[in-house]
Design an enzyme around this catalytic site. Structure first.
Site, PDB file in Angstrom:
ATOM      1  CE  LYS A  36      -1.606   1.568   4.114  1.00 33.96           C
ATOM      2  NZ  LYS A  36      -1.389   2.944   4.551  1.00 33.96           N
ATOM      3  CG  ASN A  37       2.217   2.805   3.531  1.00 34.32           C
ATOM      4  OD1 ASN A  37       1.076   3.193   3.240  1.00 34.32           O
ATOM      5  ND2 ASN A  37       2.588   2.547   4.775  1.00 34.32           N
ATOM      6  NE  ARG A 104       0.374  12.172   7.133  1.00 37.34           N
ATOM      7  CZ  ARG A 104       0.513  13.303   7.794  1.00 37.34           C
ATOM      8  NH1 ARG A 104      -0.521  13.937   8.277  1.00 37.34           N
ATOM      9  NH2 ARG A 104       1.712  13.803   7.979  1.00 37.34           N
ATOM     10  CB  CYS A 128      -4.165   5.903  11.279  1.00 38.38           C
ATOM     11  SG  CYS A 128      -4.619   4.460  10.316  1.00 38.38           S
ATOM     12  NE  ARG A 133       0.048  10.113  10.527  1.00 39.11           N
ATOM     13  CZ  ARG A 133      -0.372   9.109   9.770  1.00 39.11           C
ATOM     14  NH1 ARG A 133      -1.588   8.649   9.891  1.00 39.11           N
ATOM     15  NH2 ARG A 133       0.432   8.590   8.872  1.00 39.11           N
ATOM     16  CG  ASP A 136       6.559  20.451  10.859  1.00 38.08           C
ATOM     17  OD1 ASP A 136       5.881  19.425  11.076  1.00 38.08           O
ATOM     18  OD2 ASP A 136       7.753  20.546  11.190  1.00 38.08           O
ATOM     19  CG  ASP A 320       3.278   1.177   9.470  1.00 34.89           C
ATOM     20  OD1 ASP A 320       2.867   2.013  10.295  1.00 34.89           O
ATOM     21  OD2 ASP A 320       3.514   1.473   8.282  1.00 34.89           O
ATOM     22  NE  ARG A 412      -7.336   4.399   5.702  1.00 37.21           N
ATOM     23  CZ  ARG A 412      -6.489   4.961   6.564  1.00 37.21           C
ATOM     24  NH1 ARG A 412      -6.865   5.199   7.789  1.00 37.21           N
ATOM     25  NH2 ARG A 412      -5.283   5.306   6.196  1.00 37.21           N
TER      26      ARG A 412
HETATM   27  N1  EPU Z   1       6.295  14.474  11.264  1.00 38.50           N
HETATM   28  C1  EPU Z   1       6.370  15.802  11.612  1.00 38.50           C
HETATM   29  N2  EPU Z   1       6.264  16.741  10.617  1.00 38.50           N
HETATM   30  C2  EPU Z   1       6.096  16.397   9.307  1.00 38.50           C
HETATM   31  C3  EPU Z   1       6.021  15.036   8.970  1.00 38.50           C
HETATM   32  C4  EPU Z   1       6.130  14.094   9.969  1.00 38.50           C
HETATM   33  O1  EPU Z   1       6.525  16.147  12.788  1.00 38.50           O
HETATM   34  O2  EPU Z   1       5.990  17.301   8.472  1.00 38.50           O
HETATM   35  C5  EPU Z   1       6.426  13.441  12.324  1.00 38.50           C
HETATM   36  C6  EPU Z   1       5.168  12.579  12.477  1.00 38.50           C
HETATM   37  O3  EPU Z   1       4.216  13.229  13.297  1.00 38.50           O
HETATM   38  C7  EPU Z   1       5.752  11.332  13.086  1.00 38.50           C
HETATM   39  C8  EPU Z   1       7.120  11.212  12.398  1.00 38.50           C
HETATM   40  O4  EPU Z   1       7.423  12.514  11.922  1.00 38.50           O
HETATM   41  O5  EPU Z   1       5.924  11.497  14.451  1.00 38.50           O
HETATM   42  C9  EPU Z   1       7.198  10.250  11.231  1.00 38.50           C
HETATM   43  O6  EPU Z   1       6.111  10.459  10.356  1.00 38.50           O
HETATM   44  P1  EPU Z   1       6.181  10.185   8.797  1.00 38.50           P
HETATM   45  O7  EPU Z   1       6.017  11.487   8.102  1.00 38.50           O
HETATM   46  O8  EPU Z   1       7.358   9.354   8.479  1.00 38.50           O
HETATM   47  O9  EPU Z   1       4.858   9.340   8.589  1.00 38.50           O
HETATM   48  P2  EPU Z   1       3.918   9.409   7.325  1.00 38.50           P
HETATM   49  O10 EPU Z   1       4.747   9.690   6.147  1.00 38.50           O
HETATM   50  O11 EPU Z   1       2.746  10.253   7.626  1.00 38.50           O
HETATM   51  C10 EPU Z   1       4.151   6.903   6.601  1.00 38.50           C
HETATM   52  C11 EPU Z   1       3.205   5.762   6.389  1.00 38.50           C
HETATM   53  C12 EPU Z   1       2.682   5.284   7.738  1.00 38.50           C
HETATM   54  C13 EPU Z   1       3.877   4.866   8.591  1.00 38.50           C
HETATM   55  C14 EPU Z   1       4.858   6.028   8.716  1.00 38.50           C
HETATM   56  C15 EPU Z   1       6.136   5.672   9.466  1.00 38.50           C
HETATM   57  C16 EPU Z   1       2.276   6.232   4.212  1.00 38.50           C
HETATM   58  C17 EPU Z   1       1.106   6.675   3.401  1.00 38.50           C
HETATM   59  N3  EPU Z   1       2.106   6.192   5.544  1.00 38.50           N
HETATM   60  O12 EPU Z   1       3.380   7.926   7.249  1.00 38.50           O
HETATM   61  O13 EPU Z   1       1.875   4.150   7.483  1.00 38.50           O
HETATM   62  O14 EPU Z   1       3.442   4.488   9.873  1.00 38.50           O
HETATM   63  O15 EPU Z   1       5.236   6.494   7.414  1.00 38.50           O
HETATM   64  O16 EPU Z   1       6.784   4.605   8.866  1.00 38.50           O
HETATM   65  O17 EPU Z   1       3.327   5.918   3.664  1.00 38.50           O
HETATM   66  C18 EPU Z   1       0.174   2.579   7.935  1.00 38.50           C
HETATM   67  O18 EPU Z   1       0.388   2.071   6.812  1.00 38.50           O
HETATM   68  O19 EPU Z   1      -0.551   2.020   8.794  1.00 38.50           O
HETATM   69  C19 EPU Z   1       0.782   3.858   8.271  1.00 38.50           C
HETATM   70  C20 EPU Z   1       0.331   4.622   9.274  1.00 38.50           C
END
Ligand code: EPU
Length: 431
Positions: A36-37, A104, A128, A133, A136, A320, A412
């Site tokens: 998915k990701n 997301r 989720c 999240r 910034d 995850d 999802r």
């Molecule tokens: N963060 C910030 N600012 C930002 C972006 C992220 O503070 O601008 C923080 C987040 O709040 C978190 C950390 O950085 O504490 C890491 O977040 P990341 O941005 O890496 O997460 P994401 O990109 O929103 C993806 C996956 C998630 C997975 C995370 C971590 C996708 C669509 N989603 O989320 O997948 O948990 O990386 O590996 O790729 C899932 O599949 O169940 C899922 C939640």
């Protein structure tokens, strides 16, 4: 007219619950779907080309939502067994709240649109509820390269300059979709750019492989990417790609195998993406046998050993997989410690597992799991995607029947989990 994509979404949205009964054993083979990701950033990247084909495409709610976004942006989508093709022009750069609030991954279309046409208006994404999240880092990167960024009425409106104002950016923290959005944006801008402190998840590197097919040069050195793009008008027009296997679905089945394998063979995975997960399964007393780079056989463990698990960016232990490991450790011999370092609110499954008889105490970012000898079926609610998988795993080993509510979370992110479990000899039914 209702599109095929909308029809498939509607069918999945009709389900509220998944009923599972205690399973005597999982026997046979299961094949994991595409990730998915990985599929989500690739679908966003499809905006960069005229014709796009993606094989090993997982049909689940989040990827269907992404296809719906492509349709709303004016593209033609054709879903065929195991693959999807996308073609046609882009007639809009606006992604409305009704769709972006559903997942997301919608945020990745910000980068996709910026790379493709230099402009985007994306409503703040949903997904989720596992933490605040923020976005910034995504916006900081865009401002840094000189984009006009405006936040208005819940929309992020961005316009790229013809040339980036800076040629290097360092993320303050490691972000998966933040890195992917930066790469997608840079694909449209001619010249060289350095990204530092980037995420190295296999899904990010799969996007890099795709962008290379388009004509970008990307060198990966540690956590730095050196990106050279020929600019959007010089990108290749037609590209096909194969989605990498879903390492989280694979990990979910491996945990299922450690609980119930008789034995269970998980096929179509990528062993090299599962290092930390296989290591922790071994520490718990399971003996996953690597049959080939894409196949692992695993048998049930008499009683798992207690573990200490800390989530971390790849190649560390994935956040995850945290919930699924918690489900397994509720039955461990001893006290386990789970530290969640990525998301500040990703222990909501602890309370639901307690309904099945688990003993989990949450203190800040640490969960203390005191192993019990048995779980008992009960009605529970899925609180997020991976939490729902954890509850299904616990339900398969709990006495009697477990009904998991709010099952939309599971749909999802998992393709046909109930069907796959049934084919392995378990009782699992969506209704
Ligand atoms: N963060 C910030 N600012 C930002 C972006 C992220 O503070 O601008 C923080 C987040 O709040 C978190 C950390 O950085 O504490 C890491 O977040 P990341 O941005 O890496 O997460 P994401 O990109 O929103 C993806 C996956 C998630 C997975 C995370 C971590 C996708 C669509 N989603 O989320 O997948 O948990 O990386 O590996 O790729 C899932 O599949 O169940 C899922 C939640």
């Amino acid at each position: 007219m209702v599109s095929v994509v909308e029809e498939l979404v509607g069918r999945r949205k009709g389900y509220r619950f998944l009923r599972v009964r205690r399973c005597d054993g999982l026997k046979g083979e299961v094949r994991v779907s595409g990730a998915k990701n990985a599929a989500l950033p690739l679908l966003a990247a499809s905006l960069l080309v005229e014709r796009f084909e993606l094989e090993n495409f997982p049909v689940l709610l989040d990827t269907l939502y992404a296809l719906r976004i492509l349709e709303l942006l004016g593209r033609e989508v054709e879903l065929l067994p195991g693959r999807v093709s996308v073609k046609g022009g882009i007639s809009s750069v606006r992604i409305p709240y009704e769709i972006s609030s559903l997942f997301r991954g919608s945020l990745l279309f910000l980068g996709g649109l910026l790379g493709a046409v230099g402009r985007a208006e994306v409503a703040h994404p949903g997904g989720c509820a596992i933490g605040s999240r923020p976005i910034d880092q995504h916006l900081k990167f865009l401002s840094h390269i000189g984009a006009e960024v405006e936040l208005e009425g819940g929309f992020v409106k961005v316009k790229l300059p013809p040339e980036p104002k800076a040629r290097a950016f360092t993320f303050d923290l490691i972000t998966v979709t933040g890195t992917e959005n930066a790469l997608l944006t840079l694909a449209g801008l001619r010249g060289e750019f350095e990204l530092h402190n980037a995420a190295l998840e296999p899904e990010v590197l799969d996007l890099v492989e795709f962008l290379k097919k388009l004509g970008l040069e990307v060198e990966v050195k540690g956590r730095s990417f050196l990106v050279r793009s020929p600019g959007r008008e010089n990108l290749k027009r037609e590209v096909s790609h194969r989605t990498i296997p879903d390492r989280i679905e694979a990990g979910t089945f491996l945990v299922a195998g450690a609980l119930l394998g008789e034995p269970l063979t998980v096929k179509g995975l990528e062993v090299s993406h599962l290092g930390a997960v296989l290591e922790k399964l071994r520490e718990a007393g399971a003996e996953p046998e690597v049959l080939s780079p894409s196949e692992v056989r695993i048998r049930r463990v008499e009683r798992p050993r207690a573990l200490e698990v800390q989530t971390a960016p790849y190649p560390g232990f994935p956040t995850d997989m945290q919930a699924q490991f918690m489900a397994m450790l509720t039955l461990a011999d001893g006290v386990s410690l789970i530290v969640e370092n990525i998301f500040e609110n990703r222990f909501q499954h602890a309370l639901e597992l307690a309904r099945l008889g688990a003993s989990v105490e949450v203190r800040g970012k640490t969960a203390i799991v005191r192993g019990v000898e048995r779980l008992k079926g009960a009605p529970v609610n899925a609180t997020d995607l991976r939490a729902s998988a954890a509850l299904v795993l616990a339900g398969l080993v709990a006495e009697g029947e477990t009904v998991v509510g709010k099952i939309g979370h599971l749909l999802r992110g998992y393709e046909d989990l109930d069907g796959k479990l049934r084919r392995l000899g378990c009782d699992a039914e969506l209704f």
